[in-house]
Design a protein around this motif. Structure first.
Motif, PDB file in Angstrom:
ATOM      1  N   LYS A  20       0.803  -1.216   0.000  1.00  0.00           N
ATOM      2  CA  LYS A  20       0.000   0.000   0.000  1.00  0.00           C
ATOM      3  C   LYS A  20       0.839   1.271   0.000  1.00  0.00           C
ATOM      4  O   LYS A  20       0.583   2.200  -0.767  1.00  0.00           O
ATOM      5  CB  LYS A  20      -0.943   0.004   1.202  1.00  0.00           C
ATOM      6  CG  LYS A  20      -1.891   1.194   1.243  1.00  0.00           C
ATOM      7  CD  LYS A  20      -2.838   1.101   2.429  1.00  0.00           C
ATOM      8  CE  LYS A  20      -3.769   2.313   2.476  1.00  0.00           C
ATOM      9  NZ  LYS A  20      -4.688   2.236   3.653  1.00  0.00           N
ATOM     10  N   SER A  21       1.859   1.304   0.864  1.00  0.00           N
ATOM     11  CA  SER A  21       2.673   2.514   0.966  1.00  0.00           C
ATOM     12  C   SER A  21       3.676   2.647  -0.167  1.00  0.00           C
ATOM     13  O   SER A  21       4.147   3.747  -0.463  1.00  0.00           O
ATOM     14  CB  SER A  21       3.427   2.536   2.301  1.00  0.00           C
ATOM     15  OG  SER A  21       4.465   1.564   2.306  1.00  0.00           O
ATOM     16  N   GLY A  22       4.017   1.531  -0.803  1.00  0.00           N
ATOM     17  CA  GLY A  22       5.012   1.568  -1.872  1.00  0.00           C
ATOM     18  C   GLY A  22       6.439   1.599  -1.365  1.00  0.00           C
ATOM     19  O   GLY A  22       7.368   1.813  -2.135  1.00  0.00           O
ATOM     20  N   ALA A  23       6.635   1.379  -0.053  1.00  0.00           N
ATOM     21  CA  ALA A  23       7.968   1.466   0.532  1.00  0.00           C
ATOM     22  C   ALA A  23       8.698   0.138   0.486  1.00  0.00           C
ATOM     23  O   ALA A  23       8.111  -0.926   0.679  1.00  0.00           O
ATOM     24  CB  ALA A  23       7.864   1.946   1.979  1.00  0.00           C
ATOM     25  N   GLY A  24      10.000   0.200   0.235  1.00  0.00           N
ATOM     26  CA  GLY A  24      10.841  -0.986   0.242  1.00  0.00           C
ATOM     27  C   GLY A  24      12.127  -0.717   1.002  1.00  0.00           C
ATOM     28  O   GLY A  24      12.586   0.431   1.087  1.00  0.00           O
ATOM     29  N   GLY A  25      12.708  -1.760   1.554  1.00  0.00           N
ATOM     30  CA  GLY A  25      13.960  -1.597   2.291  1.00  0.00           C
ATOM     31  C   GLY A  25      14.685  -2.919   2.435  1.00  0.00           C
ATOM     32  O   GLY A  25      14.203  -3.970   2.009  1.00  0.00           O
ATOM     33  N   LEU A  26      15.847  -2.858   3.037  1.00  0.00           N
ATOM     34  CA  LEU A  26      16.674  -4.043   3.232  1.00  0.00           C
ATOM     35  C   LEU A  26      16.230  -4.800   4.474  1.00  0.00           C
ATOM     36  O   LEU A  26      15.953  -4.205   5.518  1.00  0.00           O
ATOM     37  CB  LEU A  26      18.144  -3.634   3.370  1.00  0.00           C
ATOM     38  CG  LEU A  26      18.748  -2.985   2.114  1.00  0.00           C
ATOM     39  CD1 LEU A  26      20.051  -2.280   2.457  1.00  0.00           C
ATOM     40  CD2 LEU A  26      18.978  -4.034   1.039  1.00  0.00           C
ATOM     41  N   ALA A  27      16.173  -6.117   4.372  1.00  0.00           N
ATOM     42  CA  ALA A  27      15.711  -6.958   5.470  1.00  0.00           C
ATOM     43  C   ALA A  27      16.835  -7.222   6.468  1.00  0.00           C
ATOM     44  O   ALA A  27      18.018  -7.053   6.157  1.00  0.00           O
ATOM     45  CB  ALA A  27      15.188  -8.284   4.923  1.00  0.00           C
ATOM     46  N   PRO A  28      16.472  -7.641   7.688  1.00  0.00           N
ATOM     47  CA  PRO A  28      17.486  -8.059   8.649  1.00  0.00           C
ATOM     48  C   PRO A  28      18.319  -9.198   8.073  1.00  0.00           C
ATOM     49  O   PRO A  28      17.808  -9.974   7.264  1.00  0.00           O
ATOM     50  CB  PRO A  28      16.658  -8.547   9.848  1.00  0.00           C
ATOM     51  CG  PRO A  28      15.346  -7.838   9.712  1.00  0.00           C
ATOM     52  CD  PRO A  28      15.108  -7.748   8.227  1.00  0.00           C
ATOM     53  N   PRO A  29      19.608  -9.287   8.428  1.00  0.00           N
ATOM     54  CA  PRO A  29      20.237  -8.497   9.483  1.00  0.00           C
ATOM     55  C   PRO A  29      20.837  -7.174   9.023  1.00  0.00           C
ATOM     56  O   PRO A  29      21.589  -6.557   9.769  1.00  0.00           O
ATOM     57  CB  PRO A  29      21.343  -9.437   9.963  1.00  0.00           C
ATOM     58  CG  PRO A  29      21.759 -10.168   8.709  1.00  0.00           C
ATOM     59  CD  PRO A  29      20.481 -10.373   7.943  1.00  0.00           C
ATOM     60  N   SER A  30      20.550  -6.720   7.819  1.00  0.00           N
ATOM     61  CA  SER A  30      21.112  -5.465   7.335  1.00  0.00           C
ATOM     62  C   SER A  30      20.843  -4.325   8.317  1.00  0.00           C
ATOM     63  O   SER A  30      19.747  -4.197   8.862  1.00  0.00           O
ATOM     64  CB  SER A  30      20.506  -5.100   5.979  1.00  0.00           C
ATOM     65  OG  SER A  30      20.848  -3.768   5.627  1.00  0.00           O
ATOM     66  N   ASN A  31      21.859  -3.479   8.532  1.00  0.00           N
ATOM     67  CA  ASN A  31      21.672  -2.327   9.407  1.00  0.00           C
ATOM     68  C   ASN A  31      20.671  -1.342   8.813  1.00  0.00           C
ATOM     69  O   ASN A  31      20.175  -0.468   9.515  1.00  0.00           O
ATOM     70  CB  ASN A  31      23.007  -1.640   9.703  1.00  0.00           C
ATOM     71  CG  ASN A  31      23.707  -1.148   8.443  1.00  0.00           C
ATOM     72  OD1 ASN A  31      23.457  -0.059   7.955  1.00  0.00           O
ATOM     73  ND2 ASN A  31      24.611  -1.965   7.899  1.00  0.00           N
ATOM     74  N   GLY A  32      20.353  -1.510   7.524  1.00  0.00           N
ATOM     75  CA  GLY A  32      19.339  -0.675   6.906  1.00  0.00           C
ATOM     76  C   GLY A  32      17.953  -0.921   7.466  1.00  0.00           C
ATOM     77  O   GLY A  32      17.038  -0.121   7.251  1.00  0.00           O
ATOM     78  N   SER A  33      17.798  -2.031   8.198  1.00  0.00           N
ATOM     79  CA  SER A  33      16.497  -2.364   8.789  1.00  0.00           C
ATOM     80  C   SER A  33      16.398  -1.966  10.256  1.00  0.00           C
ATOM     81  O   SER A  33      15.345  -2.121  10.877  1.00  0.00           O
ATOM     82  CB  SER A  33      16.233  -3.873   8.669  1.00  0.00           C
ATOM     83  OG  SER A  33      17.097  -4.609   9.537  1.00  0.00           O
ATOM     84  N   PHE A  34      17.467  -1.446  10.828  1.00  0.00           N
ATOM     85  CA  PHE A  34      17.527  -1.238  12.270  1.00  0.00           C
ATOM     86  C   PHE A  34      16.474  -0.268  12.813  1.00  0.00           C
ATOM     87  O   PHE A  34      16.036  -0.405  13.959  1.00  0.00           O
ATOM     88  CB  PHE A  34      18.915  -0.743  12.685  1.00  0.00           C
ATOM     89  CG  PHE A  34      19.965  -1.811  12.740  1.00  0.00           C
ATOM     90  CD1 PHE A  34      19.715  -3.104  12.281  1.00  0.00           C
ATOM     91  CD2 PHE A  34      21.242  -1.544  13.242  1.00  0.00           C
ATOM     92  CE1 PHE A  34      20.696  -4.096  12.315  1.00  0.00           C
ATOM     93  CE2 PHE A  34      22.215  -2.518  13.305  1.00  0.00           C
ATOM     94  CZ  PHE A  34      21.945  -3.792  12.838  1.00  0.00           C
ATOM     95  N   LEU A  35      16.084   0.720  12.025  1.00  0.00           N
ATOM     96  CA  LEU A  35      15.115   1.698  12.531  1.00  0.00           C
ATOM     97  C   LEU A  35      13.669   1.236  12.355  1.00  0.00           C
ATOM     98  O   LEU A  35      12.762   1.835  12.941  1.00  0.00           O
ATOM     99  CB  LEU A  35      15.313   3.050  11.835  1.00  0.00           C
ATOM    100  CG  LEU A  35      16.657   3.748  12.083  1.00  0.00           C
ATOM    101  CD1 LEU A  35      16.651   5.148  11.475  1.00  0.00           C
ATOM    102  CD2 LEU A  35      17.001   3.815  13.563  1.00  0.00           C
ATOM    103  N   VAL A  36      13.461   0.182  11.586  1.00  0.00           N
ATOM    104  CA  VAL A  36      12.098  -0.305  11.337  1.00  0.00           C
ATOM    105  C   VAL A  36      11.388  -0.731  12.623  1.00  0.00           C
ATOM    106  O   VAL A  36      10.239  -0.335  12.861  1.00  0.00           O
ATOM    107  CB  VAL A  36      12.095  -1.437  10.296  1.00  0.00           C
ATOM    108  CG1 VAL A  36      10.709  -2.068  10.176  1.00  0.00           C
ATOM    109  CG2 VAL A  36      12.543  -0.903   8.932  1.00  0.00           C
TER     110      VAL A  36
END
Length: 333
Positions: free
Chosen positions: A37-53
């Protein structure tokens, strides 16, 4: 041209510099519907790109900012970026290099804001390998398909090293880099957090100061931010609702503030979500490895342009993006 009509040729060319196309990339052009729905994508754990999720979810920062943050997290980075190219996602939180790579090849993206600085480094257990120069003629495991490997090459060249001449580079995925280090099959490895902090907690040590070397090579200020992750999206998505863009920035700023100001609670949330040990997260903070600094990208234009120039210098970008890549943040939202 609408961002919904990019052909296979367009995003094959965009991935040609640093990524080998997977079947998932080629299939994605057939599924133009937005993935969530939001159209958002990001890196999954354990990537530090997911840490704020998990922080966003726990504190319901999306709702507090009038958003519905149903981000789709990808374990395969190549699929994250191919889905953006195919408009299955409207905006993502990923490596800023990839935004520049797509942009200079004609994909209509805008870089909105920064998220975190680079947290890559060479590590070794050999006491004789401490400085970058000590890597000469050594065997190193690294993920050469990663965009940031370009900055590692710049760091090596700054120290008189050339992967093609006086280094033995073994290309391997991040998990294999760790495995080869632990099995003592290589002298050193290139890692990023949380794998980096995890290895440092097991008796390995940093080899040189990569970010300092990059700053020196690119003639940046000694305390300049060396950026890694950011938020960017399709221009039509950005233009359609500037208030949503501003709310997305505020949501991530709130999450970063919580991470920086409530270390123990944030690390507990991240550890449970990303399956990373609290000890590794604490060590990362102590050594200032993973740092979240969320700010409009245009405010960091000088540092980002310098990095883009470095990527071009080592052949990872065909050109340096022009100023239009930056969202101006001047319109009323």
């Amino acid at each position: 041209m609408s961002s919904l009509r990019w052909s296979r040729r367009t995003f094959v060319r965009a991935f040609g510099v640093a990524t080998v196309l997977s079947p998932a990339i080629l299939r994605s052009e057939q599924a133009w519907a937005q993935i969530n729905k939001s159209g958002a994508g990001g890196l999954a754990p354990p990537s530090n790109g997911s840490f704020l999720v998990p922080i966003i979810r726990k504190l319901e920062l999306d709702k507090k900012n009038g958003l519905d943050f149903d981000i789709n997290l990808y374990s395969d980075p190549s699929t994250l970026y191919s889905d953006l190219a195919a408009s299955r996602t409207s905006h993502i939180f990923g490596a800023i290099y990839n935004c520049a790579n797509f942009y200079v090849r004609g994909v209509p993206l805008q870089l909105l804001f920064t998220i975190s600085t680079a947290n890559h480094a060479f590590v070794s257990k050999n006491p004789d390998i401490k400085a970058a120069g000590d890597l000469k003629d050594k065997t190193i495991a690294a993920t050469t398909s990663s965009g940031f490997y370009g900055m590692a090459v710049l760091f090596l060249k700054q120290n008189g090293l050339d992967p093609r001449k006086n280094l033995n580079i073994i290309n391997a995925p991040p998990s294999s880099v760790q495995t080869q280090l632990l099995a003592e099959k290589v002298d050193a490895g290139l890692l990023f957090d949380p794998a980096l902090s995890s290895m440092l907690s097991q008796g390995y040590h940093l080899v040189g100061d990569m970010n300092a070397g990059i700053r020196a090579a690119l003639k940046m200020q000694a305390d300049a931010n060396v950026w890694y992750l950011g938020c960017y999206g399709h221009k039509d998505w950005v233009a359609s609702d500037p208030k949503r863009v501003a709310a997305t920035l505020k949501m991530w700023q709130d999450a970063a503030a919580f991470y920086n100001e409530n270390a123990a609670e944030a690390d507990k949330l991240i550890s449970e979500f990303a399956k990373v040990s609290v000890d590794a997260l604490v060590l990362s903070r102590k050594l200032s490895i993973t740092q979240f600094k969320v700010a409009p990208a245009i405010e960091e234009k000088g540092n980002l342009d310098a990095l883009f120039g470095g990527f071009k210098e080592v052949g990872f970008l065909t050109d340096v993006p022009d100023a239009a890549i930056y969202y101006p943040w001047t319109k009323k939202t």
